[in-house]
Each structure stands twice: as C-alpha cells, then as structure tokens.
Design a protein around this motif. Structure first.
Motif, PDB file in Angstrom:
ATOM      1  N   MET A 273       0.831  -1.211   0.000  1.00 16.51           N
ATOM      2  CA  MET A 273       0.000   0.000   0.000  1.00 16.51           C
ATOM      3  C   MET A 273       0.860   1.254   0.000  1.00 16.51           C
ATOM      4  O   MET A 273       1.804   1.362   0.793  1.00 16.51           O
ATOM      5  CB  MET A 273      -0.913   0.019   1.242  1.00 16.51           C
ATOM      6  N   PRO A 274       0.538   2.237  -0.854  1.00 17.55           N
ATOM      7  CA  PRO A 274       1.221   3.537  -0.767  1.00 17.55           C
ATOM      8  C   PRO A 274       0.866   4.218   0.547  1.00 17.55           C
ATOM      9  O   PRO A 274      -0.204   3.959   1.131  1.00 17.55           O
ATOM     10  CB  PRO A 274       0.668   4.303  -1.967  1.00 17.55           C
ATOM     11  N   GLY A 275       1.718   5.060   1.043  1.00 22.92           N
ATOM     12  CA  GLY A 275       1.528   5.695   2.345  1.00 22.92           C
ATOM     13  C   GLY A 275       0.196   6.403   2.488  1.00 22.92           C
ATOM     14  O   GLY A 275      -0.459   6.317   3.539  1.00 22.92           O
ATOM     15  N   TRP A 276      -0.223   7.112   1.429  1.00 19.43           N
ATOM     16  CA  TRP A 276      -1.478   7.883   1.516  1.00 19.43           C
ATOM     17  C   TRP A 276      -2.718   6.994   1.638  1.00 19.43           C
ATOM     18  O   TRP A 276      -3.776   7.427   2.100  1.00 19.43           O
ATOM     19  CB  TRP A 276      -1.628   8.782   0.285  1.00 19.43           C
ATOM     20  N   PHE A 277      -2.576   5.705   1.235  1.00 25.67           N
ATOM     21  CA  PHE A 277      -3.715   4.785   1.233  1.00 25.67           C
ATOM     22  C   PHE A 277      -3.755   3.896   2.471  1.00 25.67           C
ATOM     23  O   PHE A 277      -4.741   3.204   2.719  1.00 25.67           O
ATOM     24  CB  PHE A 277      -3.637   3.905  -0.028  1.00 25.67           C
ATOM     25  N   LEU A 278      -2.718   3.978   3.303  1.00 26.64           N
ATOM     26  CA  LEU A 278      -2.546   3.019   4.381  1.00 26.64           C
ATOM     27  C   LEU A 278      -3.723   2.988   5.355  1.00 26.64           C
ATOM     28  O   LEU A 278      -4.256   1.916   5.675  1.00 26.64           O
ATOM     29  CB  LEU A 278      -1.246   3.307   5.130  1.00 26.64           C
ATOM     30  N   LEU A 279      -4.155   4.137   5.833  1.00 26.30           N
ATOM     31  CA  LEU A 279      -5.261   4.169   6.794  1.00 26.30           C
ATOM     32  C   LEU A 279      -6.545   3.607   6.184  1.00 26.30           C
ATOM     33  O   LEU A 279      -7.277   2.853   6.833  1.00 26.30           O
ATOM     34  CB  LEU A 279      -5.503   5.596   7.290  1.00 26.30           C
ATOM     35  N   VAL A 280      -6.802   3.971   4.934  1.00 28.28           N
ATOM     36  CA  VAL A 280      -7.997   3.455   4.248  1.00 28.28           C
ATOM     37  C   VAL A 280      -7.888   1.940   4.094  1.00 28.28           C
ATOM     38  O   VAL A 280      -8.847   1.201   4.343  1.00 28.28           O
ATOM     39  CB  VAL A 280      -8.151   4.122   2.860  1.00 28.28           C
ATOM     40  N   GLY A 281      -6.696   1.479   3.701  1.00 30.29           N
ATOM     41  CA  GLY A 281      -6.481   0.042   3.525  1.00 30.29           C
ATOM     42  C   GLY A 281      -6.654  -0.727   4.816  1.00 30.29           C
ATOM     43  O   GLY A 281      -7.253  -1.815   4.826  1.00 30.29           O
TER      44      GLY A 281
END
Length: 645
Positions: A273-281
């Motif tokens: 996961m890219p950093g910006w997507f981590l919380l969503v993931g």
C-alpha cells in the motif's frame, strides 16, 4: 440417499451474497499467510517463489478441485457442510458418525481461532503509522461489539457484506497487480517445480506446509455455506476471488524479492500500500476481518443447530432475531465463542503467535470431509475405484498438511486441539447417552390400553384433569407408547380427559421438511400426530399443533368443544394441557464405570440445556412437567431374611 438438488441460477445478487458470506475466512488469508511462510528466515528466491507456488497449488487442488468442483456436488437438498454430508450417508454405516463428530468439533474450534487472528492481523497494520499503539484492547473491543450485536440479528449488516467484500477483493487484486506489473518475473513462481524445491531442498522446507495451509482454511466453511447461495453462484464467484487472491500473493512475493537477503520486518501485505492509502487500507482490512468473523460465527450457530437435531449437542435455546431465512442466534454458543476468542487474544496477544495455533484443528475437519466424501462417492456412483482414488489423493495431501501442522503443537497448536477435544467430548457424551436411554426405553402396545383410556374418559367419578391431554412421545411406531406415559395417565394420578393426544416428532435428513400425519387411534378419544421436520426447521410444536387442530376442526374430523353440557351449549372450547416427562438419573443404579461416567456427565450437561418444554416451544401456562426416574441398571439388593419377632 437424496440426489443433489437443482441449484438456483447465477444472479448478480447471488454472486454478491456469496462474496459477503462464503469467502470471509479464505479471503482474509493474505493478511497473514506470506508473513507466516517467511517468518524469521532470510528472504530468498527459493523461499518466496516456493511459498507462492505451494499456495497456488494448494488453492487449486484443495479449494478448487476438492471443494468447489467435487464436494459441492454432495448437497443435501441445497444444504452443505459436514453434518449435511453425513446425513446423506449415515444410514449406510454407523461408524460414519465418528468423522462427522470430529469434523464438526474441528470447525467449531476454527470458529474460535479465526476471528482473533483475522482482526489482530488487520489492526496490527496501525503499527506502521503508530508503532507503540496497544492493539490488544482494540481487538478485544471489536470482538466484544461483534458478539454483542449477534442478538439483534445481522440482517442490516448482512446486506452490506457483499459490496464491502467486493471492494476488499478488488483492493487485493489491484494492489497485487500493480506490484506484479513492476516485477512480472514473479509470475514464474506458479511453476510447481518451485514448490518441489522448497519442500525437498530448502532447510526444513516441508514444515512450511503448516504456514501454507493457512491459505485454504476457509474451504471447509465454503462448503458449509452452500445453502446460502447455491452451487453455481459459488463456482462463478470463486473464479474472481481466486484471481484476486493470487494477484495479491504474487504482489507480496514481488515486494519480498526487493528485500532479498534481509529478514522480514512488518507485514508484506501492508507494504503493497502507498503511504497515503494506508489508513484506508487498514480500515477496509479490519471491516473484511469482521465480516470473516461474522460468517464463522453464523456458521457456528448453523452447525450447532444441525448437531442438536442429530442428537450430537444439548438442546440449547435457539433464537430467531428476524424473519430472514437463515437468521439464527444461540446465546450460549455466542458467549462461549466470545469467551474462547477473548482467551485466545489474551494468551497469544500477537497474530504471529496465533498462527501457531491456527490450522491444526481445521486439518482434522478436512480429513473428516474426505472420508465422508469418499464414502458418498462410493454409495452414489457404485464405484470403488472413484472413491479410492479420491480418498487416496486427498488423504495423502491432508496427511502432509497434518504432519507439518503437528510441528505447531508445542507452540500453541495444542490450544486448538484442546478446544476441539472438549467440543468432541460433549458430542460423544450426548450421543452415547441418547443411545443408552433409547435402548432401555420400555414401550407397550397402545391397543391393550385403548379400552381403559375410553373408560377413564367416560368415568365421571374421576375428577376431570383437562379436556385435551397432550403427551410428547418418542415412540416411532404409532402402535406403541412409552410405559411411563401409561403410568402417568393411570397410576401417578388418574388423568381423565375427553381426548388424549400423542405427538411424535421425527427429524428428517432433508433440511426443510415440514409434514405431519394424523391417526385416529380411537375415534373421538385417542389421536396421534406425527410431525416430520427437517433438521433446520425450528420445532415450534405448540404452534404446529394448534394449526393441525384448527385444520382437523375445519375438516370435521374432531370436535374440541367442551363436553360439559353447560359449556357445550355455549360452544366453548375445552382446555389443552401438555404433560412432559423429564427423566432424571435414579440413585438406584449399579452401572459399569464407563456408562456411569457418561450418564453423570450427560445430566451435568443437561442442566445447561433447554428443558423439553422450551425446546418444543410449548406454552408454559398449560404444561405439566413430571419427573420420572431413569433406571438403567438396578442395584443388586442383598438377600433379605425375615426373622421372627
């Protein structure tokens, strides 16, 4: 033996439901499988490619071929699972109950291990952003909320399962696919030669099968949930699910190869996961893990309800929170599962430690299904060669997984086996006690007592006990009746009634049978009703009986108005009273040690079970419960000698 039923056609709704219900367990396996395979070892091509190759061929042989293509064929009027498979063939060999019990206990043990490992693996992703965050309290809070909501039913939440899991699998495929595009050489890991090299040449490579096995643990649940979606929907949706799973495993492998020569830190699943997507993931992963847990909890309720109908589990209280088909809540099992899940989390604390306990019990469930399925193939197709080939291939595969999983025993695997053993013990005690009681129940021929019943009914010198007296009887033959019932009517306290009703309930092998038969044993005086109910039909005998009586009145077959002249002139309906005979273990017993232990534990367990009154859904205001001694083996009295005074 029942023939496989015709399955519903493939529909968009059916595909969505199958995504939401069927694949929760197997769908969340990418959260921990590759992490478990690599462990603390140095990352190498043999390890990574061999691990992916093993995963691919395990999903292909075990999940696709054994379950999706073959085992789904063995449906019991559209229903699946180890107990449904057992009911198809149980009348052909008594010993088949053993693998059925082992499989059922192992699946229940799996229901205790899966929620903690899935939710812990998802929540631990937060450590990438917040290294010191305490995950155990969060996991316990989610589990407690999940089990608390069961009593309200899952109709509303269930409608969102499909779309959320579609999003989850799409995320798996996209993240894995993007990684594969950057490192397309990882696709060669699908070559079975890499699996062979890992298992034969890599140090302790064979024992990694215990970690590989985690990728297919949800296959047994897939079969159990057949009744929710139908065979065609499962098969079509599995093609999509398998592609997404493989893309994610390949993607994790591609990332791992960028770390070749190093030791694994963190979870390769989240590294995609890219950093910006981590919380969503992490949020999507957590929701998917909750859905996976929900599916296993609901599956455990279904499993227990089937076990009860097959006399393999105490008759605990069943609750139907909504009118939606399949909605079932069992309070005692719900909180037993919650207690088990909390214990697993507090004992292991980390998902990597839980992996040690995971897989061993479910291997036993798969073993059981293989034995039952081999016998089913033999019985259905009359082909010993087909049954032997299926049994030999899959027993060999599962034996390899079992041996590899046994290495987990001292590291936590004993926990799942202990849970499974305790559950199996309950089943063994309950079914053994059932057969002991049945073999010693004394039946008498009803025709010998018909004149006495008719005379008692007309004898106005005896105070009337009730207008309609109703007994539950276990006698399968309508010409017979338990001697205890006769004793209750004539000797305990003469029970004069206008009409005597005897109700027998037969649980059928088909899941949704709902039939009844009426016999007028003595016209206007003695009536017997036989209900034939499927093993998934709620036994609301009070309501069923009322409906049958109403139909008999409409047809002019019976007159239920009171026979008191003053009340009869006003067309008033007489009262109905049920008499339930509850057995207790007499102190006047001299039992062999084994039977004594079984019966003592049976009655200990019976204290936690629902009473006959509650189980059959009888109106407690019109039920008389009579205790009768269960005299299994009378104590041998010494020879008494009378002496003169």
């Amino acid at each position: 033996m029942n023939s496989p039923s015709k399955s519903p056609a493939v529909t968009t709704a059916g595909l969505l439901i199958s995504l939401g219900i069927i694949y929760g367990d197997i769908g969340t396996s990418p959260l921990y499988v590759m992490k478990a395979i690599v462990g603390d070892a140095q990352i190498s091509e043999t390890l990574v490619y061999g691990g992916i190759s093993c995963v691919f061929w395990t999903l292909t042989l075990q999940t696709t071929v054994k379950y999706v293509l073959l085992t789904l064929q063995a449906d019991n009027n559209g229903e699946g699972g180890v107990f449904s498979l057992y009911t198809l063939i149980r009348r052909r060999a008594a010993w088949l109950i053993v693998p059925a019990m082992v499989g059922g206990a192992a699946l229940l043990a799996d229901g205790i291990i899966t929620p903690p490992i899935s939710i812990s693996s998802a929540i631990e992703g937060l450590r990438i952003l917040y290294p010191d965050i305490p995950t155990v309290p969060i996991v316990l809070a989610i589990l407690t909320a999940l089990f608390t909501m069961q009593s309200f039913g899952t109709e509303v939440v269930g409608k969102t399962f499909g779309p959320v899991m579609l999003l989850w699998f799409t995320m798996l495929g996209v993240l894995g696919g993007l990684s594969v595009v950057q490192h397309p050489e990882v696709i060669q890991a699908l070559n079975p030669s890499y699996a062979y090299q890992l298992l034969t040449n890599y140090p302790n490579g064979f024992w990694l099968l215990g970690a590989v096995f985690l990728c297919t643990t949800g296959a047994e649940a897939l079969y159990s949930d057949l009744g929710h979606c139908g065979r065609p929907n499962i098969r079509v949706s599995w093609a999509f699910v398998k592609i997404c799973l493989l893309l994610n495993y390949l993607g994790q492998g591609a990332w791992l190869m960028t770390q070749e020569g190093q030791q694994l830190t963190g979870n390769p699943f989240y590294q995609l996961m890219p950093g910006w997507f981590l919380l969503v993931g992490i949020a999507i992963a957590t929701i998917a893990a909750i859905i996976a847990s929900q599916a296993l909890i609901s599956g455990s309720f279904t499993l227990i309800s089937e076990a009860i109908r097959l006399n393999l589990w105490p008759r605990v209280r069943l609750v139907y929170p909504t009118n939606l088909k399949g909605q079932l809540y069992i309070p005692s099992i719900n909180w037993l599962l919650w207690l088990g899940c909390v214990g697993v989390v507090l004992y292991f604390r980390e998902s990597e430690h839980m992996e040690a306990a995971y897989g061993l019990a479910i291997t036993m469930a798969m073993f059981s299904t293989t034995l039952l399925m081999a016998y089913y193939l033999y019985a259905r197709y009359k082909s010993g060669l087909l049954a032997a080939a299926f049994g030999a291939i899959y027993l060999a595969i599962e034996a390899a997984f079992l041996v590899a999983n046994l290495s987990k025993f001292p590291h936590g695997g004993w926990v799942s086996l202990l849970i499974g053993f305790l559950l199996l013990s309950v089943m063994y005690i309950w079914i053994s006690a059932f057969y002991i009681k049945r073999s010693l129940t004394e039946y008498v021929r009803l025709k010998h007592y018909l004149p006495a019943l008719q005379e008692l009914s007309a004898d106005e010198s005896v105070p009337k006990y009730t207008t309609h007296l109703v007994f539950m009887t276990s006698a399968p033959d309508h010409k017979k009746l338990e001697s205890k019932v006769i004793y209750s009517i004539f000797q305990k306290r003469p029970k004069r009634a206008d009409i005597y009703w005897f109700i027998h309930v037969e649980t059928t092998d088909a899941p949704h049978t709902a039939e009844y038969k009426v016999r007028h044993i003595a016209e206007g005086d003695v009536i017997r009703i036989d209900f034939r109910l499927g093993f998934r039909v709620e036994q609301r005998i009070n309501l069923f009986f009322r409906k049958v009586v109403e139909e008999l009145v409409e047809n002019g077959e019976v007159d239920i108005t009171s026979r008191y002249p003053s009340l009869n002139r006003q067309q008033l309906i007489g009262d109905f009273r049920f008499v339930v005979l509850e057995k207790y273990l007499s102190v006047e017993n001299d039992l062999p040690f084994k039977k004594r232990v079984i019966m003592q534990w049976y009655f200990n367990l019976k204290d936690f079970a629902a009473s006959e009154t509650k189980w059959f859904g009888l109106d407690t205001s019109s039920v008389k419960v009579e205790k009768v001694p269960l005299l299994i083996s009378p104590v041998k009295l010494p020879d008494l000698k009378r002496i003169p005074v």
